[in-house]
Design a protein around this motif. Structure first.
Motif, PDB file in Angstrom:
ATOM      1  N   ALA A  39      -3.792  48.875 -28.072  1.00 53.02           N
ATOM      2  CA  ALA A  39      -3.799  47.835 -29.104  1.00 53.02           C
ATOM      3  C   ALA A  39      -5.118  47.079 -29.107  1.00 53.02           C
ATOM      4  CB  ALA A  39      -2.645  46.871 -28.871  1.00 53.02           C
ATOM      5  N   ASN A  40      -5.581  46.730 -30.284  1.00 57.26           N
ATOM      6  CA  ASN A  40      -6.736  45.845 -30.430  1.00 57.26           C
ATOM      7  C   ASN A  40      -6.210  44.421 -30.564  1.00 57.26           C
ATOM      8  OD1 ASN A  40      -8.647  47.972 -30.386  1.00 57.26           O
ATOM      9  ND2 ASN A  40      -8.218  48.402 -32.533  1.00 57.26           N
ATOM     10  N   ARG A  41      -5.936  43.825 -29.429  1.00 57.86           N
ATOM     11  CA  ARG A  41      -5.189  42.570 -29.374  1.00 57.86           C
ATOM     12  C   ARG A  41      -5.879  41.421 -30.111  1.00 57.86           C
ATOM     13  NH1 ARG A  41      -1.344  42.181 -25.109  1.00 57.86           N
ATOM     14  NH2 ARG A  41      -0.976  44.227 -24.166  1.00 57.86           N
ATOM     15  N   GLU A  42      -7.140  41.192 -29.812  1.00 58.42           N
ATOM     16  CA  GLU A  42      -7.833  40.054 -30.408  1.00 58.42           C
ATOM     17  C   GLU A  42      -8.000  40.226 -31.912  1.00 58.42           C
ATOM     18  OE1 GLU A  42      -8.393  37.236 -28.875  1.00 58.42           O
ATOM     19  OE2 GLU A  42      -7.384  38.188 -27.174  1.00 58.42           O
ATOM     20  N   HIS A  43      -8.273  41.444 -32.318  1.00 64.45           N
ATOM     21  CA  HIS A  43      -8.407  41.721 -33.749  1.00 64.45           C
ATOM     22  C   HIS A  43      -7.086  41.438 -34.464  1.00 64.45           C
ATOM     23  CE1 HIS A  43      -9.682  43.606 -37.456  1.00 64.45           C
ATOM     24  NE2 HIS A  43      -8.680  44.476 -37.390  1.00 64.45           N
ATOM     25  N   CYS A  44      -5.987  41.852 -33.871  1.00 66.15           N
ATOM     26  CA  CYS A  44      -4.675  41.596 -34.474  1.00 66.15           C
ATOM     27  C   CYS A  44      -4.422  40.097 -34.626  1.00 66.15           C
ATOM     28  CB  CYS A  44      -3.569  42.218 -33.625  1.00 66.15           C
ATOM     29  SG  CYS A  44      -3.462  44.016 -33.714  1.00 66.15           S
ATOM     30  N   ARG A  45      -4.777  39.336 -33.595  1.00 65.67           N
ATOM     31  CA  ARG A  45      -4.518  37.884 -33.644  1.00 65.67           C
ATOM     32  C   ARG A  45      -5.400  37.202 -34.676  1.00 65.67           C
ATOM     33  NH1 ARG A  45      -1.693  34.657 -30.082  1.00 65.67           N
ATOM     34  NH2 ARG A  45      -1.980  32.450 -30.518  1.00 65.67           N
ATOM     35  N   ARG A  46      -6.656  37.614 -34.760  1.00 67.81           N
ATOM     36  CA  ARG A  46      -7.547  37.013 -35.749  1.00 67.81           C
ATOM     37  C   ARG A  46      -7.013  37.216 -37.164  1.00 67.81           C
ATOM     38  NH1 ARG A  46     -11.686  39.026 -32.440  1.00 67.81           N
ATOM     39  NH2 ARG A  46     -11.898  40.871 -33.785  1.00 67.81           N
ATOM     40  N   MET A  47      -6.487  38.399 -37.419  1.00 68.74           N
ATOM     41  CA  MET A  47      -5.953  38.663 -38.760  1.00 68.74           C
ATOM     42  C   MET A  47      -4.728  37.808 -39.044  1.00 68.74           C
ATOM     43  SD  MET A  47      -6.536  42.625 -39.792  1.00 68.74           S
ATOM     44  CE  MET A  47      -5.549  43.401 -38.519  1.00 68.74           C
ATOM     45  N   VAL A  48      -3.907  37.550 -38.026  1.00 66.29           N
ATOM     46  CA  VAL A  48      -2.757  36.664 -38.212  1.00 66.29           C
ATOM     47  C   VAL A  48      -3.232  35.260 -38.581  1.00 66.29           C
ATOM     48  CG1 VAL A  48      -0.819  35.528 -37.056  1.00 66.29           C
ATOM     49  CG2 VAL A  48      -1.218  37.964 -36.708  1.00 66.29           C
ATOM     50  N   GLU A  49      -4.199  34.756 -37.836  1.00 66.10           N
ATOM     51  CA  GLU A  49      -4.670  33.393 -38.042  1.00 66.10           C
ATOM     52  C   GLU A  49      -5.347  33.211 -39.389  1.00 66.10           C
ATOM     53  OE1 GLU A  49      -7.086  32.920 -34.599  1.00 66.10           O
ATOM     54  OE2 GLU A  49      -5.382  32.414 -33.290  1.00 66.10           O
ATOM     55  N   ASN A  50      -5.934  34.270 -39.906  1.00 66.51           N
ATOM     56  CA  ASN A  50      -6.632  34.191 -41.190  1.00 66.51           C
ATOM     57  C   ASN A  50      -5.749  34.570 -42.368  1.00 66.51           C
ATOM     58  OD1 ASN A  50      -9.105  33.364 -40.107  1.00 66.51           O
ATOM     59  ND2 ASN A  50      -9.697  35.478 -39.659  1.00 66.51           N
ATOM     60  N   SER A  51      -4.508  34.934 -42.118  1.00 65.97           N
ATOM     61  CA  SER A  51      -3.645  35.432 -43.174  1.00 65.97           C
ATOM     62  C   SER A  51      -2.999  34.294 -43.955  1.00 65.97           C
ATOM     63  CB  SER A  51      -2.538  36.311 -42.585  1.00 65.97           C
ATOM     64  OG  SER A  51      -1.586  36.634 -43.574  1.00 65.97           O
ATOM     65  N   ILE A  52      -2.933  34.457 -45.274  1.00 65.20           N
ATOM     66  CA  ILE A  52      -2.206  33.475 -46.074  1.00 65.20           C
ATOM     67  C   ILE A  52      -0.703  33.636 -45.896  1.00 65.20           C
ATOM     68  CG2 ILE A  52      -4.053  33.310 -47.783  1.00 65.20           C
ATOM     69  CD1 ILE A  52      -2.273  35.042 -49.629  1.00 65.20           C
ATOM     70  N   GLY A  53      -0.299  34.701 -45.203  1.00 71.61           N
ATOM     71  CA  GLY A  53       1.116  34.880 -44.923  1.00 71.61           C
ATOM     72  C   GLY A  53       1.694  33.751 -44.086  1.00 71.61           C
ATOM     73  N   LEU A  54       0.815  33.014 -43.392  1.00 72.71           N
ATOM     74  CA  LEU A  54       1.290  31.875 -42.605  1.00 72.71           C
ATOM     75  C   LEU A  54       1.922  30.816 -43.492  1.00 72.71           C
ATOM     76  CD1 LEU A  54      -1.617  31.376 -40.030  1.00 72.71           C
ATOM     77  CD2 LEU A  54       0.633  32.363 -39.623  1.00 72.71           C
ATOM     78  N   ALA A  55       1.543  30.790 -44.767  1.00 72.03           N
ATOM     79  CA  ALA A  55       2.100  29.784 -45.669  1.00 72.03           C
ATOM     80  C   ALA A  55       3.605  29.923 -45.818  1.00 72.03           C
ATOM     81  CB  ALA A  55       1.423  29.891 -47.040  1.00 72.03           C
ATOM     82  N   THR A  56       4.128  31.115 -45.563  1.00 74.99           N
ATOM     83  CA  THR A  56       5.576  31.316 -45.668  1.00 74.99           C
ATOM     84  C   THR A  56       6.334  30.377 -44.740  1.00 74.99           C
ATOM     85  OG1 THR A  56       5.220  33.635 -46.233  1.00 74.99           O
ATOM     86  CG2 THR A  56       7.418  33.028 -45.471  1.00 74.99           C
ATOM     87  N   ALA A  57       5.761  30.125 -43.564  1.00 70.90           N
ATOM     88  CA  ALA A  57       6.439  29.260 -42.596  1.00 70.90           C
ATOM     89  C   ALA A  57       6.521  27.812 -43.075  1.00 70.90           C
ATOM     90  CB  ALA A  57       5.719  29.321 -41.251  1.00 70.90           C
ATOM     91  N   LEU A  58       5.730  27.440 -44.087  1.00 76.74           N
ATOM     92  CA  LEU A  58       5.752  26.073 -44.591  1.00 76.74           C
ATOM     93  C   LEU A  58       6.911  25.817 -45.547  1.00 76.74           C
ATOM     94  CD1 LEU A  58       1.939  25.616 -45.355  1.00 76.74           C
ATOM     95  CD2 LEU A  58       3.180  24.897 -43.305  1.00 76.74           C
ATOM     96  N   ASN A  59       7.510  26.862 -46.078  1.00 77.31           N
ATOM     97  CA  ASN A  59       8.556  26.712 -47.099  1.00 77.31           C
ATOM     98  C   ASN A  59       9.630  25.699 -46.727  1.00 77.31           C
ATOM     99  OD1 ASN A  59       7.228  28.620 -48.569  1.00 77.31           O
ATOM    100  ND2 ASN A  59       8.796  30.212 -48.396  1.00 77.31           N
ATOM    101  N   PRO A  60      10.222  25.797 -45.505  1.00 75.69           N
ATOM    102  CA  PRO A  60      11.309  24.864 -45.181  1.00 75.69           C
ATOM    103  C   PRO A  60      10.850  23.414 -45.072  1.00 75.69           C
ATOM    104  CG  PRO A  60      11.343  26.779 -43.744  1.00 75.69           C
ATOM    105  CD  PRO A  60      10.027  26.790 -44.443  1.00 75.69           C
ATOM    106  N   TYR A  61       9.541  23.185 -44.941  1.00 73.01           N
ATOM    107  CA  TYR A  61       9.017  21.851 -44.684  1.00 73.01           C
ATOM    108  C   TYR A  61       8.423  21.200 -45.925  1.00 73.01           C
ATOM    109  CZ  TYR A  61       9.572  23.492 -39.915  1.00 73.01           C
ATOM    110  OH  TYR A  61      10.088  23.997 -38.752  1.00 73.01           O
ATOM    111  N   ILE A  62       7.717  21.971 -46.751  1.00 75.23           N
ATOM    112  CA  ILE A  62       7.049  21.382 -47.923  1.00 75.23           C
ATOM    113  C   ILE A  62       7.490  22.039 -49.230  1.00 75.23           C
ATOM    114  CG2 ILE A  62       5.046  20.766 -46.514  1.00 75.23           C
ATOM    115  CD1 ILE A  62       3.500  23.047 -47.832  1.00 75.23           C
ATOM    116  N   GLY A  63       8.383  23.023 -49.142  1.00 74.92           N
ATOM    117  CA  GLY A  63       8.901  23.663 -50.343  1.00 74.92           C
ATOM    118  C   GLY A  63       8.082  24.880 -50.754  1.00 74.92           C
ATOM    119  N   TYR A  64       8.734  25.729 -51.492  1.00 76.52           N
ATOM    120  CA  TYR A  64       8.092  26.989 -51.898  1.00 76.52           C
ATOM    121  C   TYR A  64       6.896  26.746 -52.811  1.00 76.52           C
ATOM    122  CZ  TYR A  64       7.534  31.641 -53.986  1.00 76.52           C
ATOM    123  OH  TYR A  64       7.019  32.828 -54.427  1.00 76.52           O
ATOM    124  N   GLU A  65       7.047  25.822 -53.784  1.00 78.01           N
ATOM    125  CA  GLU A  65       5.995  25.629 -54.772  1.00 78.01           C
ATOM    126  C   GLU A  65       4.703  25.125 -54.138  1.00 78.01           C
ATOM    127  OE1 GLU A  65       9.095  24.701 -55.054  1.00 78.01           O
ATOM    128  OE2 GLU A  65       9.782  25.995 -56.697  1.00 78.01           O
TER     129      GLU A  65
END
Length: 469
Positions: free
Chosen positions: A394-420
């Motif tokens: 596995a390319n561990r650091e590369h995988c983590r960097r892509m997670v941190e830079n992903s807009i997919g993280l915004a999904t976790a905000l839904n329960p807190y600030i709403g989907y919109e």
């Protein structure tokens, strides 16, 4: 020069090489069916199955007083030679043949008859003493011998495929454990989705292999049912009333397989549904293996301009023109096995449909296709495990960097600030090239402490309780 012997059948006479254990009907089949140029000896387990059947038949016929004990013992010894991997070069008829497998059955009858003659002190070809049809084929027809041999062979081949799938599942599970702490971005429709671990990805592949093992075991149970004793069309013509029971008992003991005599031998002689079921399961296994190999090729794509999340072990230089290029050749070959198996399923389906009335004469192509598909899948699983999966890193650091830079993280905000509002943040992050966290902090939507807790990637790879804003 080696001599010949003259043999006769209902069509006339032919010269058969003296050293050959097969006879005139086998020789006719060799001349008639030069189709695949693959002899039935290509599948040793099929020869073992034929030998078990002929040995069991001889024992049953002797126990019923239909066959001389001395001849029965000699036939048994001849069959043991085949089980000991002798005489296999004498099984020369093509795997695909007309006649519903008659040529394969006669090949066995002639080889066993001539070896029996030798063991009894006679020359080959003395069919007035030991006849391929009268003695070796006693109480039998191709129409119950060939399907029974086919089913025994399938049982044995399914067993070893299940064993290879088990090994492959364990290899994926080992990588699941090894990569349990490697954070990466999951993807749907090839677009960034939400975080997961690389271990979860490999673990899912292990689960899917174990599911297919169960489906294979279910399909295997269907081919334990045999029609031996039904002779030509299932009515048992020319067989002793107790032969069916006796031969099944002997065959079960000799093969150490839990064989079951079909309830209705007429139905069992014409029905090929078990083969269709098994072929469909083989297709299922092939499709899943191919999907996994597609994923492996995607995840290892690059190394500079692709996903580059994992490294496949390099197996061969990848190009005759591009220096340093290494291709995912093992997943590629497994893909091609899968395509072959899927095509074979169409062959089995059409052959099963083509049967008429009391017999399906297309069983040779069903046998060849299923044998080949099971063998290829077994080898593909072994190759994928040994030459690819076990060596993946596995390319561990590369995988983590892509997670941190992903807009997919915004999904976790839904329960807190709403989907919109989460969607607005994601859209701005994508347009600006900035991270989700930077935009949320800049706009004062959440505090750093709140954001650190919500966007902690490790907490987004499993269900968690959350507090709404």
């Amino acid at each position: 020069m080696a001599g010949t012997r003259i043999e006769k059948d209902s069509l006339g006479t032919m010269e058969v090489p003296e050293e050959c254990y097969y006879g005139i009907q086998t020789l006719r089949a060799v001349q008639n069916f030069c189709i695949t140029q693959i002899p039935i000896s290509h599948y040793p387990r099929f020869l073992y199955s034929l030998a078990f059947i002929k040995k069991a038949a001889a024992a049953a016929n002797a126990s019923l007083g239909l066959l001389d004990q001395e001849m029965s013992m000699a036939i048994s010894r001849a069959c043991d030679d085949i089980l000991d991997d002798k005489l296999h070069d004498q099984f020369v008829v093509d795997v695909i043949q007309g006649g519903a497998g008659t040529s394969a059955n006669m090949n066995a009858n002639e080889v066993i008859a001539n070896r029996t003659l030798e063991l009894m002190g006679y020359e080959k070809g003395r069919y007035d003493i030991v006849s391929p049809n009268t003695h070796i084929n006693m109480s039998q027809s191709t129409n119950d011998v060939y399907p029974t041999a086919l089913r025994i062979t399938l049982i044995l081949k399914i067993r070893v495929l299940i064993e290879e799938l088990e090994k492959l599942a364990r290899a994926f599970e080992a990588k699941r454990d090894e990569f349990s702490d490697v954070l990466k971005i999951g993807r749907t429709q090839l677009q960034d989705a939400v975080p997961m671990t690389l271990g979860q990805e490999f673990g899912a592949w292990g689960v899917t292999m174990r599911e297919d093992m169960q489906r294979l075991a279910e399909a295997q149970s269907l081919v334990h049912e045999i029609n031996l004793g039904g002779t030509a069309i299932g009515t048992g013509l020319n067989a002793h009333p107790d032969y069916r029971r006796s031969v099944t008992e002997y065959l079960t003991a000799m093969s150490a397989l839990p064989l079951i005599s079909a309830t209705d031998l007429v139905e069992a002689t014409q029905d090929t549904g078990a083969y269709v079921q098994l072929s469909g399961v083989c297709k299922r296994v092939a499709v899943k293996l191919s999907k996994i190999c597609n994923d492996l090729r995607l995840l290892s794509s690059g190394p500079r301009c692709g996903l580059n999340e994992i490294n496949l072990p390099p197996m061969a230089p990848g190009s005759t023109i591009m220096p340093g290029k290494v291709n995912p050749v093992i997943p590629e070959v497994v893909n091609q096995v899968a395509f072959t198996v899927v095509g074979g399923d169409i062959t089995v389906t059409m052959a099963a449909e083509a049967g008429q009335l009391e017999l399906n004469v297309m069983e040779p192509v069903i046998a060849h296709t299923l044998f080949n598909n099971l063998d290829m899948l077994r080898r593909a699983c072994s190759t994928l495990r040994e030459r690819c999966v076990m060596g993946i890193t596995a390319n561990r650091e590369h995988c983590r960097r892509m997670v941190e830079n992903s807009i997919g993280l915004a999904t976790a905000l839904n329960p807190y600030i709403g989907y919109e509002r989460s969607a607005e943040v994601a859209k701005e992050a994508l347009a600006s090239g900035r991270t989700v966290a930077e935009i949320v902090l800049e706009k004062g939507i959440l505090s750093q402490e709140e954001l650190d807790d919500i966007l902690k990637p490790e907490s987004m790879t499993a269900p968690r309780q959350f507090r709404s804003s």
